[in-house]
Design a protein around this motif. Sequence first.
Motif, PDB file in Angstrom:
ATOM      1  N   TYR A 206       6.513   2.547   0.497  1.00  0.00           N
ATOM      2  CA  TYR A 206       5.711   2.233   1.741  1.00  0.00           C
ATOM      3  C   TYR A 206       5.383   3.525   2.373  1.00  0.00           C
ATOM      4  O   TYR A 206       4.520   3.927   2.883  1.00  0.00           O
TER       5      TYR A 206
ATOM      6  N   ARG B 182      -3.276   7.537  -0.360  1.00  0.00           N
ATOM      7  CA  ARG B 182      -3.675   7.615  -1.875  1.00  0.00           C
ATOM      8  C   ARG B 182      -4.633   8.556  -2.171  1.00  0.00           C
ATOM      9  O   ARG B 182      -5.534   8.406  -1.773  1.00  0.00           O
TER      10      ARG B 182
ATOM     11  N   TYR C 122       6.269   6.513   1.532  1.00  0.00           N
ATOM     12  CA  TYR C 122       5.446   7.722   0.888  1.00  0.00           C
ATOM     13  C   TYR C 122       3.773   7.477   1.008  1.00  0.00           C
ATOM     14  O   TYR C 122       3.322   8.471   1.483  1.00  0.00           O
ATOM     15  N   TYR C 123       3.193   6.263   0.961  1.00  0.00           N
ATOM     16  CA  TYR C 123       1.964   6.020   1.137  1.00  0.00           C
ATOM     17  C   TYR C 123       1.254   5.983   2.453  1.00  0.00           C
ATOM     18  O   TYR C 123       0.370   6.447   2.544  1.00  0.00           O
TER      19      TYR C 123
END
Length: 414
Positions: free
Chosen positions: A388, A396, A390-391
């Motif tokens: 979570y 994306r 990271y994104y």
Amino acid sequence: MKKMKKNYVPTSISLYMNYLIIGMAILILPQNMDTLANQWHTNIASVSVVIAAVGIGRLVVMLVSGMLSDKLGRKPFAVMGALTYILFFVGILMSRSLLVATIFGVLVGIANSFIDAGTYPALMEMYPQHKGAANVTIKAFVSAGQFILPLIISLIVANGLWYGWSFMLCSVILVLNVIFLLVFSRFPARQVAQPTTTKATPAAPVKGNVWIDGTLFTIFSFLAQGIFLRVSTWITKYGESIVKMGDVSSRALVSYYSVGSITCVLLTIYLSHKGVQDIQFLFVYMLLSFISLLIMYLFPIAWVCSIMAFVVGFSAAGGVMQIGLTIMASFFPNGKGTVTGVSQTAASISGFVVPLLGAMLAANIANVILLDVGLAFIGFVVASVIVYRYYKLFGRTPKGTKTVTTPTLSKETN
């Protein structure tokens, strides 16, 4: 990019060779336990003290060596680590007491820390588009070393040769490797991340939060190390005591586990080159670890445990910790050595704490596996939060569009 990769291939192979010897070093004391006990005028149980001393050496210097790697470069630590390993192999042969041998045990832990501090960051800098695959390959070389050494020792025993030839072989390989690293190797210069983009809109540098993301990855490293340590240590006993498998069948569970680990390494490398992101590996592998361990605990049946041993080896011991380290470095791009130090220090602490927890539950081996189920569940939850985060930080990347972080290099380190 292709030219850069080609230039660094000889150096990366040399770095991987260090880990082939590390794989052999992991088993070289246990494989010669009886002989070494006689040489040190002690019993077999006391030899385990020397083995445990390795963890002490790693814990003492790992964080510091990682931080210094960011300041002094990667090459000095790769070389120092290999030289210190040579001292270990020669020192163990010369030791005539448990105390002296224990000192060399601590020394090999320090050597391991040096090599980690120099190698993980160097590989991530050499292959910025395939950092996860580059680091997971380390696991393959360690496993190869663990596979080769018992064969060498079996050959030595079968021919009635001196046990020390295996130690000397490792030393000679490292001497040649040190010469190559000093004379022929090429390392990237220390990097400062300054993003530029290809087929994408320029973006500001992204860095993780030290307290939030740093804590998450530290916990993850602790859990990842603990999960596979528990399984590799207790799976044979679990098969024997709980599943009621025979001696040969229960020992075969370790083989299935090892095959799963190697399979994962190869598949990860292949899929990484096909465009699968490291963060996707992290989520899937941790989920598989939890599910496979839970099934093994709930259904103690021989064929079920045989299959799950492969799956656990695949998901928990196939390089998930290296993948976590690689992702952590993407959160903190200017401190890859420090990141390596933090991650490996957490793993070293796990190497002490988790065995103690397992020993407390050893009266019922099923409880040891249940502990691993709990660790895997927490690990999956932590991995989910990391995904979570990271994104949230990186977003994306649209299909067909690739954002490339190009580091500023002063010059190559020869």
